[in-house]
Design a protein around this motif. Structure first.
Motif: not given
Length: 219
Positions: A99-115
């Motif tokens: 299977m392929e393993v991909g990224l979903h981020g680190r902490n499951h936050i809304d990236w629009r609100k990230a600095d």
């Protein structure tokens, strides 16, 4: 055109859920029916993807492999080893199953609100850490909540990911870098999923599917 199904958890959750997350969990009978159906289709007709790195992913992968079905599993680096989520060793088992393993981020936050620093930690640094764990570069990413705007879109366009999975409904071409996905919900039976795979949609829904990603990219 290809259909890409988006799964989350299967069976009984092993951790507290975010509000509304229960709608994205299905039972094993539902999942087995979908795998049985898709195993009979041409291999390039439908893709299986899984978000969040729930511990049920490993059993799902085993059942898929038994039917000759491949999938992509997008994990949260910050939740590996937490109760109800995959461990680092289980990520290795997914890879061993092909299977392929991909990224979903680190902490499951809304990236629009990230600095900028947080976005770097959620995407670039998390991808590096996951790549070290997997022993290979991470080539695919799935956007948490499906939320993006012009800034996030541009950030991902400039990233090295070969495939970027959204939660925009509809089908995609095999050559598309940004991949649309259809979520499988707890109320979907096999007939519903067959329609999702076939890409059946009303003219109004098709128009909405075409317009919404463009509006997000302009926000």
């Amino acid at each position: 055109m290809q259909s890409t199904l988006m799964f989350h958890g299967i069976g009984i959750p092993g951790h507290p859920m975010e509000p509304g997350e229960e709608n994205y969990w299905i039972n094993w009978d539902q999942f087995d029916a979908i795998v049985d159906y898709c195993a009979k289709l041409p291999p390039d007709e439908v893709n299986f993807t899984f978000d969040d790195g729930n511990q049920s992913d490993l059993e799902a992968a085993r059942r898929m492999r038994a039917q000759g079905v491949d999938g992509s599993f997008f994990v949260l680096v910050g939740r590996l080893g937490a109760p109800g989520y995959l461990t680092e060793a289980e990520v290795g088992e997914l890879l061993d199953l092909g299977m392929e393993v991909g990224l979903h981020g680190r902490n499951h936050i809304d990236w629009r609100k990230a600095d900028d620093a947080t976005l770097n930690s959620e995407i670039d640094r998390a991808a590096e850490e996951l790549g070290e764990l997997c022993g290979r570069p991470v080539e695919a990413v799935a956007i948490p909540y499906g939320h993006y705007d012009r800034r996030v879109w541009t950030y991902l366009e400039r990233s090295p990911f070969r495939r970027i999975h959204t939660s925009d409904r509809g089908r995609s071409r095999p050559v598309d870098r940004f991949v649309r996905r259809e979520p499988v919900m707890r109320w979907h039976d096999i007939a519903d999923v067959v329609e999702l795979i076939a890409g059946k949609a009303s003219p109004a829904k098709r128009l909405r599917q075409a317009v919404m990603p463009r509006l997000k990219r302009l926000a």
